[in-house]
Motif scaffolding. Structure first.
Motif, PDB file in Angstrom:
ATOM      1  N   MET A   1      71.239  48.468-111.401  1.00 32.25           N
ATOM      2  CA  MET A   1      70.246  47.601-110.758  1.00 32.25           C
ATOM      3  C   MET A   1      69.279  47.002-111.771  1.00 32.25           C
TER       4      MET A   1
ATOM      5  N   THR B   1      64.943  40.637-110.856  1.00 35.88           N
ATOM      6  CA  THR B   1      63.901  40.940-109.867  1.00 35.88           C
ATOM      7  C   THR B   1      64.030  40.103-108.600  1.00 35.88           C
ATOM      8  N   SER B   2      65.005  39.211-108.569  1.00 36.12           N
ATOM      9  CA  SER B   2      65.206  38.361-107.390  1.00 36.12           C
ATOM     10  C   SER B   2      66.223  38.987-106.455  1.00 36.12           C
ATOM     11  N   ALA B   3      66.008  38.786-105.166  1.00 33.37           N
ATOM     12  CA  ALA B   3      66.921  39.358-104.177  1.00 33.37           C
ATOM     13  C   ALA B   3      67.025  38.423-102.980  1.00 33.37           C
TER      14      ALA B   3
ATOM     15  N   LEU C   1      70.321  32.303-106.890  1.00 29.99           N
ATOM     16  CA  LEU C   1      70.988  33.279-107.737  1.00 29.99           C
ATOM     17  C   LEU C   1      72.324  32.799-108.293  1.00 29.99           C
TER      18      LEU C   1
ATOM     19  N   PRO D   1      68.187  38.837 -99.120  1.00 29.31           N
ATOM     20  CA  PRO D   1      68.647  39.766 -98.071  1.00 29.31           C
ATOM     21  C   PRO D   1      69.639  39.091 -97.130  1.00 29.31           C
TER      22      PRO D   1
ATOM     23  N   ASP E   1      74.918  44.245-103.166  1.00 28.07           N
ATOM     24  CA  ASP E   1      74.620  45.612-102.742  1.00 28.07           C
ATOM     25  C   ASP E   1      75.062  45.801-101.295  1.00 28.07           C
TER      26      ASP E   1
ATOM     27  N   VAL F   1      72.266  43.294 -99.558  1.00 30.31           N
ATOM     28  CA  VAL F   1      71.369  42.443-100.327  1.00 30.31           C
ATOM     29  C   VAL F   1      72.127  41.954-101.558  1.00 30.31           C
TER      30      VAL F   1
ATOM     31  N   ARG G   1      71.378  40.817-105.420  1.00 26.65           N
ATOM     32  CA  ARG G   1      70.295  40.942-106.388  1.00 26.65           C
ATOM     33  C   ARG G   1      70.698  40.341-107.728  1.00 26.65           C
ATOM     34  N   ALA G   2      69.696  39.856-108.442  1.00 22.32           N
ATOM     35  CA  ALA G   2      69.855  39.440-109.831  1.00 22.32           C
ATOM     36  C   ALA G   2      68.506  39.601-110.492  1.00 22.32           C
TER      37      ALA G   2
END
Length: 406
Positions: free
Chosen positions: A220, A238-240, A301, A242, A228, A233, A235-236
Motif C-alpha cells: 500500500m 495517497t489518492s483513492a 489515477l 472508492p 483493493d 477501492v 489506490r495510487a
C-alpha cells in the motif's frame, strides 16, 4: 463492606469465579447478587448472569447509584461479548457519567474502554481511537488494560499499521501476564496468531500468492496502482477512488488490473461484470456505457484505452498494477470474517457492523447455514450465530470488580 464480599471481588478480579462462588453462593443481598452475576458471566452462563445483575441493580437502594451503575457496566460487557450491540450498550454512557461523578474512576475508565471496543466492532475507528485517547490508562483495572491494548491493536490492524499492531500486542501480552489471568493470555495469543496469518492475496497476470500483514502495508505504501478487493477501492499513493457501491465498475477494474499490462477482451469483461454466458447486443451496449463511466471515475489515477480486442488499463504515474484480495474469496465472506472472532453474533449486530439492513444480514446467514458454514442457537431476539468449529463462548470476559455498595 464485609470480608466475604471483599474476598469474592478479589477472586473475580483474578479470574477465579469458582473461588468467588464459595464466598457468596448462598447470599441474596445486592452485592452478592452482583458478584454472582459476574461469576456466572466468567463461567459462560451469560443469560443467568444478566438476570442476577438486573436483580442486583433493582435491589440497590436509591442512594446507591454507584453500585447500580457498576451493574449496568457489567451487563453492558455481557452484551458486548454476546454481540448485542444495541440495548444495554446504549445505557453505558449514563452509567459512566454516574461513576465519574461519584469518584469511581476505575469502573468509569472500564466503561470507556467498553465503548471503544464496541465502536471498533462496528467499524467506527476514529471514534474508537478518540475514546481510547480520552482514557487514563493508569486508572483502568489491571485486567482491563489487556483489552485496552487489544482494541488499540484492532484499530491499527484496520488501518494497516504493522508496527503499531506489534507494539499494542506486546503491551497487551505484558498486561495479561501481569494480571495473571490465563484466559487473557490466551486471548492475546489468539490475536497474535491471527496477526501472523496470511492477510491477503496478491493477484497479477502471472498468478497469485499470499501476503503477510507487513507485505500488505509495504504494497500500500508503494507506487503501484492497487485494486483493493478487500475494501473495493482503487489506490495510487495517497489518492483513492472508492467503488464499494459500484460493483460493476469494480468488477471491470479488477479484470483489467489482473490482466495488466495486457488488454482484456470484451467477452471476458462481459462475463466478469455481468456474468453473461451468451452476450447479446444489449449486453454490449451496456458494456460501452459502463466503460465510459469507469473511464471517468478512474481518470485521476489511470486511463482506459480501447484495443482491437477490448480494453487496457494505463496507470498515470504507477510503474505496476496489482490486485489485493482476501486470502479466501466466497459468498458472504464479510459475514464469515466477523464470525471468525469466535464470538456468537446476533443478526442485528452483524447488520450494524456491516452497515447493511437486518434483512440483508439475515439472508446471508441463512445462505451460509444451508452450506453448513454457520450455525445458530436460541430463538427470536436471543438467536445467535457462530462458526461450527467454535465450541462455545471463550472465557475471556473482562469485568470490573469489586461490585459493592456505593
Amino acid at each position: 463492606m464485609d470480608s466475604l464480599i471483599t474476598t469474592a471481588a478479589r477472586a473475580l478480579a483474578a479470574g477465579d469465579p469458582l473461588a468467588a462462588f464459595k464466598q457468596v453462593a448462598l447470599r441474596d443481598d445486592p452485592p452478592a447478587l452482583a458478584l454472582r452475576g459476574i461469576a456466572m458471566a466468567q463461567l459462560g452462563n451469560l443469560a443467568r448472569a444478566k438476570e442476577l445483575l438486573r436483580s442486583a441493580a433493582r435491589a440497590f437502594g436509591p442512594k446507591e447509584a454507584t453500585a447500580r451503575a457498576r451493574c449496568v457496566v457489567a451487563e453492558a460487557e455481557i452484551a458486548l461479548v454476546s454481540r448485542d450491540l444495541g440495548g444495554p450498550m446504549q445505557t453505558l454512557g449514563a452509567a459512566r457519567a454516574t461513576l465519574e461523578t461519584n469518584g469511581d474512576r476505575a469502573n468509569a475508565a472500564h466503561a470507556g474502554y467498553l465503548e471503544a471496543r464496541r465502536l471498533l466492532l462496528i467499524g467506527r475507528l476514529d471514534e474508537s481511537e478518540r475514546s481510547l485517547d480520552e482514557l487514563d490508562l493508569d486508572t483502568l483495572p489491571l485486567a482491563s488494560r489487556t483489552g485496552y491494548w487489544l482494541v488499540a491493536a484492532g484499530i491499527a490492524i484496520r488501518r494497516i499499521r504493522a508496527e503499531s499492531v506489534r507494539a499494542a500486542l506486546d503491551r497487551a501480552r505484558h498486561a495479561a501476564h501481569k494480571a495473571g489471568i490465563p484466559a487473557l493470555v490466551a486471548e492475546v495469543d489468539r490475536a497474535s496468531r491471527a496477526f501472523d496469518a496470511p492477510a491477503a492475496r496478491l493477484i497479477a497476470r502471472e498468478g497469485a500468492r499470499l501476503l503477510g500483514f507487513g507485505e500488505v502495508e509495504a504494497l500500500m505504501a508503494s507506487d503501484a496502482l492497487l485494486v483493493d478487493a478487500c475494501r473495493n477501492v482503487v489506490r495510487a499513493g495517497t489518492s483513492a477512488v472508492p467503488l464499494a457501491g459500484r460493483p460493476v465498475l469494480f468488477a471491470l477494474t479488477r479484470a483489467l488490473a489482473e490482466a495488466w499490462p495486457e488488454d482484456v477482451t470484451r467477452e471476458t469483461l462481459l462475463t466478469r461484470a455481468f456474468r453473461a454466458r451468451e452476450a447479446d447486443e444489449s449486453h454490449r451496449a451496456r458494456l460501452r456505457v459502463e466503460i465510459g463511466r469507469l473511464r471517468k471515475t478512474l481518470k485521476p489515477l489511470a486511463g482506459l484505452n480501447a484495443t482491437r480486442r477490448g480494453f487496457v488499463l494505463k496507470p498515470h504515474g504507477a510503474t505496476t498494477v496489482a490486485v489485493l484480495a482476501p486470502p479466501v474469496e466466497e459468498d458472504h465472506a464479510e459475514v464469515l470474517a466477523l464470525l471468525a472472532d469466535g464470538e456468537a453474533w446476533s443478526s442485528s449486530a452483524l447488520a450494524l457492523a456491516l452497515d447493511v439492513s437486518a434483512r440483508t444480514a439475515q439472508r446471508a446467514l441463512e445462505a451460509l447455514a444451508e452450506d453448513g458454514k454457520v450455525e445458530s442457537f436460541g430463538r427470536g431476539r436471543a438467536c445467535r450465530w457462530l462458526t461450527p468449529n467454535v465450541p462455545g463462548f471463550p472465557t475471556s470476559l473482562l469485568l470490573p470488580a469489586p461490585l459493592t455498595r456505593g
